[in-house]
Design an enzyme around this catalytic site. Structure first.
Site, PDB file in Angstrom:
ATOM      1  N   ASP A 330      25.638  58.682  54.688  1.00  0.00           N
ATOM      2  CA  ASP A 330      27.096  58.697  54.668  1.00  0.00           C
ATOM      3  C   ASP A 330      27.586  57.275  54.850  1.00  0.00           C
ATOM      4  O   ASP A 330      27.051  56.530  55.668  1.00  0.00           O
ATOM      5  CB  ASP A 330      27.634  59.577  55.795  1.00  0.00           C
ATOM      6  CG  ASP A 330      27.599  61.043  55.391  1.00  0.00           C
ATOM      7  OD1 ASP A 330      27.772  61.307  54.190  1.00  0.00           O
ATOM      8  OD2 ASP A 330      27.380  61.887  56.267  1.00  0.00           O
ATOM      9  N   THR A 401      50.629  64.333  56.502  1.00  0.00           N
ATOM     10  CA  THR A 401      50.254  65.712  56.178  1.00  0.00           C
ATOM     11  C   THR A 401      49.451  65.697  54.888  1.00  0.00           C
ATOM     12  O   THR A 401      49.550  64.769  54.086  1.00  0.00           O
ATOM     13  CB  THR A 401      51.490  66.621  55.972  1.00  0.00           C
ATOM     14  OG1 THR A 401      52.161  66.201  54.774  1.00  0.00           O
ATOM     15  CG2 THR A 401      52.446  66.574  57.137  1.00  0.00           C
ATOM     16  N   ARG A 405      50.575  63.265  51.985  1.00  0.00           N
ATOM     17  CA  ARG A 405      49.579  62.193  52.055  1.00  0.00           C
ATOM     18  C   ARG A 405      50.256  60.858  52.386  1.00  0.00           C
ATOM     19  O   ARG A 405      49.891  59.808  51.861  1.00  0.00           O
ATOM     20  CB  ARG A 405      48.774  62.118  50.751  1.00  0.00           C
ATOM     21  CG  ARG A 405      47.872  63.346  50.582  1.00  0.00           C
ATOM     22  CD  ARG A 405      47.202  63.388  49.250  1.00  0.00           C
ATOM     23  NE  ARG A 405      46.283  62.285  49.064  1.00  0.00           N
ATOM     24  CZ  ARG A 405      46.003  61.742  47.892  1.00  0.00           C
ATOM     25  NH1 ARG A 405      46.602  62.172  46.814  1.00  0.00           N
ATOM     26  NH2 ARG A 405      45.132  60.757  47.806  1.00  0.00           N
TER      27      ARG A 405
END
Lengths: 705, 568
Positions: A330, A401, A405
């Site tokens: 990752d 949110t 965005r």
């Protein structure tokens, strides 16, 4: 002793635990030796010995010679002292093998004992559902002993309570002391929903409360499995161990024939060879060294991982770790430090940089994310704009949110917003003027350079772009170069767009990347690599990682992750540190190398043993064969005795190596092979010549043969 | 030892190196059916044969299908040869009117030729009719060689293929090898031999009166045709009792050189074919290098040993500079005889141009050790290669872990099943050889056949069973074979053949089914000097050490005794 002292936290990302040989001093601790010696005798039980074919055969022939010895003692045969000594050393060979295994197991047992202390017999507060079929903190509960809890039951755990079993948080949030499991004393937060909802039996809630749905039956909890693993109770032979056992059994079998035919050959030549001598030759020739140490090597490999705070659910997983061809890493937290930082203000024409910085700072004041804080800090650094108090001028924070965005602040009528470029443009109604074009151009530049662009808008006026930059961890480029030398390809997994991902990939030196990664894309990538015949390792923590973790050959689940992820992976990292994947591969390789090195050594030893025993055995009827006595051993008896003593002592001598492992260096297979072949192959041929000669000198000096 | 001698050995090695890629290329193309113009000419013939036999050439077999086809074929071969030999007296082409063979001799001979061993318990010229030689034995020379090569290719496919269920079609492989490799090669070689003076005739033995006035019967027959395949197919069964020492089998130093090359050409070529099949020619050269290194050591020791005179003869005043000429042909000399002995035992051929029994103990030990190692130094055609691959698998398994990965060879993971099959193939023949020897030297029917006593007698027995178990077929000579020997050697030959072939095919089947792992710098390298050294070590330790007690009681003690003046 405390739990923490047994499971030292590893020394952080980039630590070289595997090369450091942790706890070498505690390798043969006195408090473990006495039980190990006791255990060595208990393991003589044929039902236990049977699992180790080579040593089982040694036990059988030792029993046989002991019976013959008893007969000779009764009849008063000559050379009885010699016979007694050979018998003793034959039994020592078996006992030393048992001892090696007992020592390896002993270390795990000590750890298991302290883990058991963490397994409490606490009661659980089983909640009864409310009328609506839900559970609530205010609900009624009954005290139930932990063993009686069933999966599916719902319990309330409050500050000071121990977690009665494994479970999933379904309501509430609490800080939890997980030191019993991880050795890490800093408390962790567990809450319902998301990827931090798994709780483990035996841990303790420090503050607040949570409602937990039990997911594991008593006896199969994480702690139970952990105890089983460190104890070696669940230890099964790995595929490679099974194959190696077949090889060793085959070699043992062929030596049965090689030895059993000697009496006939001798009879033809007019000689006779005592059974004792044949047994001695047989035991020295069969691969007792590796036969004795094989299981302790396997146990020690698992143990090394445990000391590294990684739990492997099977020995097979550790082996697979050594074989890994592709590492999926990752980006965030492994390749880059977790947070992106603001690096530049790029205003559109007609806006000053300071104006942009000011607005960006205002929009970020209430943003507690590291990115938001870094914008505040950058504005202060560049233009000495002070952070203002939220309360002043009637500021109202507009949180981020998933729909908008964007986040920002409303100051009276003035609305300042920052967010993803496309979202902000959409918010403005997708203008096509010069400002918008300039902003898009800047955003592209930032993206190509590996950064993340955020657009800032003040009411309906587009101010410009704030560039957020991923900070690549120091030294990571060298780690990847090291992995390349090991023959391992690294693939960076990121949710970023391809441009950003490519730039970070280039900066960090990773071999490949998967941008805009979805769980499905990850799974597809793993399958594609596997179809090419590669073994894949990855780590993950979220429930949506579970399919990929299960598909990967080595799936390391973070301990902070969800229960689903922990079930899917074949290893659990108690420290939840994704960088460890690199060390796990090293530990796997170390295990395999140790096994190979001792096998090679054991088989190479045979040359010298032949030269010790063959002349001694045949010299009675073919005195010319003393020419084969190249070591110039004193007498036939001392030669045979020295060979059998060497064969027994080499087991003891190699126990430390079997426990700590042969050191792995990332230098490529050819260089490793050259080094190990020289040390254990050529060394394996030469060492017993020297060893047997020295023992023979001693035996003759003491006059015991 | 002379410069000329060493030059001969060097020239032979160079010629082998040069021929290897040529033969490898040819065989790979033949098996892959990419033969250009020649193929277009022969293809209808091949297709006709399949139609005749009712074989679907496009349908491949699983490993056990392949093994079953091979076993059925071998059973038929055995029955045909056995019938020919038992009925010889009643069959044509028997100008000398030779009688039928006894059951145990017919059984021994049928197994011997079917397994590519060609151990002969009889003197060819006085036992076998021309029909038996040509229709029974020479046919087996072709088919046993073709079967061996076919199996080697099936094993190659196991390595070369990934996730496959089949390893080829036995009937197709057998046909192609015979049709395109063995028959053309033998025709060319036979014509060369005829040119050099080897007879090829159906006429009866020639009765002549020698210059001294003595009457002599000179046996002739269809020699050249049998001689060619005897070398090319590493069969080794001679037309005459004295095999390639006979001037009609091997008349000149040139035929001697070419016959030796013919022994190695297919075995060497298969190393190259292996490299080509697995897509990395270096792999083939690595295998070749292991074999070549062991060959060079062997021939050097033999030549060195035979270059010295027997001290007992030297004491009688024989010029020690001549070396040990006992049992050797003067037209070949020490070097060519030592080289031939090494080549024929490296390659599981078993033809001889000198009497190995008369070699000095260490000189005679080299052929013995060559066979004990499992005939993997070039080895029998096909069998050398699949036998070698078993050792390569074990080497990779033992030492491969030392690079920190589970063992893999050519991208194939070596796991429990592969090791089980490999160990079976490597260990059963030595167990058989040792057990049979241990029995034969203590029972009366065994010892009564021995011509020498002491360690030399022991070596005789050990040599015979080793030769049978390794499917070599060369005789140390000295033994008078009786029914005990015929029966036990027959069993040893069968076990030595099929207990290697079946595990090797099973290994191929299990490897073919595996995914091929992509190589990386972390992969165990199997093409360099390290691997070559490793495999040599494993062949010597795993393959050879089991025999050390036996060798100590045979040639080694004999050598030491000879130094002290005792001869056996």
């Amino acid at each position: 002793m405390t739990v923490q002292s047994i499971m030292p936290a590893h020394d952080g990302p980039g630590g070289k635990e595997s090369g450091r040989n942790p706890g070498r001093s505690s390798l043969l601790r006195a408090d473990l030796l006495v039980p190990a010696i006791r255990e060595s005798f208990r393991k003589l039980d044929p039902r236990v010995m049977w699992h180790n074919p080579v040593m089982f055969v040694v036990e059988i022939v030792s029993t046989l010679t002991t019976i013959l010895l008893l007969r000779d003692l009764a009849t008063g045969a000559p050379h009885i002292g010699f016979a007694i000594q050979i018998n003793l050393w034959l039994w020592f060979t078996v006992l030393f093998a048992n001892f090696a295994e007992a020592v390896a197991e002993g270390r795990g047992k000590a750890q298991a004992a302290s883990l058991r202390r963490a397994r409490t017999d606490a009661t659980g507060k089983r909640l009864l559902p409310t009328d609506t079929g839900k559970w609530s903190y205010a609900g009624v509960y009954e005290e139930v002993p932990a063993p009686e809890l069933q999966p599916g039951d719902v319990v309330l755990v409050e500050a000071g309570d121990f977690m009665p079993s494994d479970g999933e948080v379904i309501d509430g949030v609490a800080s939890i002391d997980e030191s019993a499991i991880t050795g890490e004393s800093a408390p962790v937060v567990r809450e319902s929903g998301g990827d931090r909802s798994a709780v483990t039996g035996g841990t303790r809630v420090l503050s607040d409360w949570i409602i937990v749905r039990i997911t594991a039956a008593q006896g199969s909890t994480f702690l139970d499995r952990m105890i089983g693993l460190v104890e070696g109770a669940q230890r099964q032979k790995t595929p490679n161990e099974i194959a190696l056992n077949i090889l060793l059994a085959g070699l043992t079998l062929v030596f049965i024939f090689a030895i059993a035919t000697i009496p006939s050959f001798a009879a033809y030549a007019g000689g006779q060879i005592p059974v004792l001598v044949l047994v001695a030759l047989f035991v020295t020739l069969i691969p007792t060294t590796i036969g004795a140490l094989l299981s302790s090597i396997g146990i020690a490999g698992m143990d090394r991982l445990i000391r590294f705070n990684v739990l492997a659910m099977s020995g097979r997983a550790v082996e697979a770790a050594g074989d890994v061809d592709t590492l999926l890493l990752d980006k965030t937290g492994t390749i880059t430090i977790g947070n992106r930082q603001a690096s530049d203000f790029l205003p559109v024409p007609g806006v000053t940089e300071q104006e942009l910085a000011d607005a960006a700072q205002l929009a970020s004041l209430a943003d507690e994310t590291p990115e938001g804080r870094s914008i505040v800090v950058l504005a202060k650094e560049r233009f000495n704009i002070r952070a203002r108090e939220m309360a002043q001028a009637g500021m109202q924070f507009v949180p981020f949110t998933a729909q908008t965005r964007m986040s920002g602040v409303d100051i009276g009528e003035r609305c300042i917003r920052k967010g993803a470029v496309d979202s902000v443009l959409a918010y403005l109604g997708n203008p096509a003027d010069a400002s918008a074009q300039a902003a898009i151009a800047n955003a592209d530049t930032v993206g190509r350079a590996g950064g993340t662009p955020l657009a800032v808008v003040d009411d309906d006026r587009l101010l410009g772009i704030v560039a957020l930059k991923d900070v690549v961890k120091g030294g990571i480029r060298e780690r990847f170069a090291e992995l390349r030398r090991m023959g391992i390809r690294t693939v960076m997994i990121t949710g970023d767009n391809p441009l950003t991902a490519a730039a970070i990939a280039a900066e960090s030196g990773v071999d490949d990347f998967l941008a805009q990664a979805t769980p499905e894309a990850k799974l597809a990538l793993i399958r594609k690599e596997q179809a090419e015949g590669k073994l894949v390792a990855m780590c993950g923590d979220g429930t949506n990682d579970a399919p990929a973790l299960a598909q990967a050959d080595v799936g390391v689940a973070m301990n902070t992750g969800t229960m689903a992820a922990r079930e899917a992976g074949n290893m659990v990292d108690l420290d939840s540190d994704p960088t460890k994947l690199i060390e796990i591969v090293g530990i796997g390789k170390q295990l395999l190398m140790t096994r190979g090195a001792l096998t090679t050594f054991s088989i190479a030893n045979d040359v010298a043993k032949y030269f010790a025993i063959i002349p001694a055995m045949f010299i009675g009827f073919y005195p010319q064969l003393s020419a084969l006595n190249v070591m110039r051993l004193g007498t036939p008896q001392s030669a045979i005795l020295s060979a059998i003593i060497f064969n027994a002592l080499i087991i003891i001598f190699l126990i430390p190596l079997s426990l700590t492992g042969v050191r792995y260096r990332p230098v490529g297979a050819a260089a490793l092979l050259r080094r190990n072949l020289l040390a254990f192959g050529v060394g394996g041929v030469v060492a017993p010549f020297v060893g047997i000669k020295l023992i023979d000198l001693l035996v003759n000096a003491l006059g015991i043969a | 030892m002379t410069i000329t001698g060493w030059t001969l050995i060097a020239a032979f090695l160079v010629a082998t190196v040069l021929l290897t890629p040529v033969a490898g290329n040819a065989m790979t193309r033949v098996m892959g059916a990419s033969m250009g113009a020649v193929g277009r000419f022969f293809r209808p013939l091949e297709a006709g044969l399949y139609r005749l036999a009712g074989i679907d050439a496009a349908r491949e077999q699983s490993w056990w299908g392949y093994a079953l086809a091979m076993l059925v074929f071998k059973l038929v071969c055995f029955l045909v040869v056995y019938s020919f030999l038992r009925l010889q007296a009643h069959l044509p082409l028997n100008p000398l009117g030779l009688g039928s063979l006894t059951p145990d001799l017919a059984y021994n001979t049928a197994i011997s030729f079917m397994t590519n061993t060609n151990w002969q318990s009889y003197a060819g010229e006085t036992t076998m009719s021309y029909l038996s030689q040509m229709a029974a034995l020479t046919v087996q020379n072709f088919t046993s060689a073709a079967a061996g090569i076919a199996i080697a290719f099936a094993v190659f496919r196991g390595f070369a293929r990934g996730s496959a269920k089949t390893i080829g079609n036995f009937w197709v492989d057998l046909t192609r090898i015979t049709l395109y490799v063995l028959v053309p090669g033998s025709v060319v070689l036979a014509l060369f031999l005829v040119w050099q003076g080897v007879p090829q005739t159906f006429s009866n033995s020639i009765a002549v009166t020698t210059l001294e006035g003595a009457h002599q019967t000179i046996a002739v027959g269809p020699v050249a045709s049998q001689e060619a395949i005897k070398m090319l197919g590493t069969n080794g069964g001679g037309f005459f009792n004295t095999n390639s020492a006979h001037p009609f089998e091997n008349p000149t130093p040139l035929t001697n050189f070419i016959e030796m090359l013919a022994i190695f050409v297919i075995g060497g070529g298969l190393t190259s074919a292996f490299g080509r099949m697995v897509g990395d020619r270096r792999q083939g050269w690595a295998v070749f290098s292991v074999m070549a290194a062991l060959f060079v050591v062997g021939v050097a020791v033999t030549y060195w040993a035979e270059g010295h005179a027997n001290p007992a003869f030297a004491a009688l005043g024989v010029d020690p500079g001549l070396g040990n000429m006992e049992g050797k042909e003067t037209r070949f000399g020490i070097a060519a005889s030592s080289l031939f002995a090494t080549v024929t035992t490296d390659a599981s051929c078993g033809a001889v141009n000198a009497m190995h029994e008369s070699f000095l103990p260490l000189g005679g030990m080299v052929p013995l050790v060559n066979m004990m190692l499992g005939e993997v130094i070039f080895g029998g055609v096909g069998s050398g290669m699949y036998g070698f691959l078993l050792f390569a698998v074990v080497s990779v398994f033992i030492a491969g872990l030392m690079v920190g990965r589970t063992p893999e060879y050519l991208g194939k993971k070596i796991e429990a099943r592969e090791i089980k099959m490999t160990m079976l193939g490597i260990l059963v023949p030595p167990m058989m050889i040792l057990t049979m020897t241990a029995i034969a030297i203590v029972v009366a029917p065994g010892t009564s056949a021995m011509s020498a006593s002491g360690p030399h007698g022991f070596t005789e027995v050990l040599y015979e069973y080793t030769s049978a178990g390794a499917n070599n077929g060369s005789a140390f000579s000295g033994l008078t074979a009786n029914s005990f020997w015929n029966i036990t050697l027959g069993i040893t030959m069968m076990i030595g053949r099929f207990f290697v072939i079946i595990p090797a095919l099973a290994l191929a089947g299990s490897l073919a089914a595996k995914k091929t792992v992509a190589p990386s710098v972390g992969t165990f390298p199997t093409h360099g000097g390290l691997f070559i050294g490793l495999v040599i070590g494993v062949i010597l330790i795993v393959g050879g050490l089991t025999f050390l007690p036996a060798l100590a009681l045979g040639p080694i003690v004999e050598h030491l005794a000879m130094g002290a003046g005792t001869l056996y």
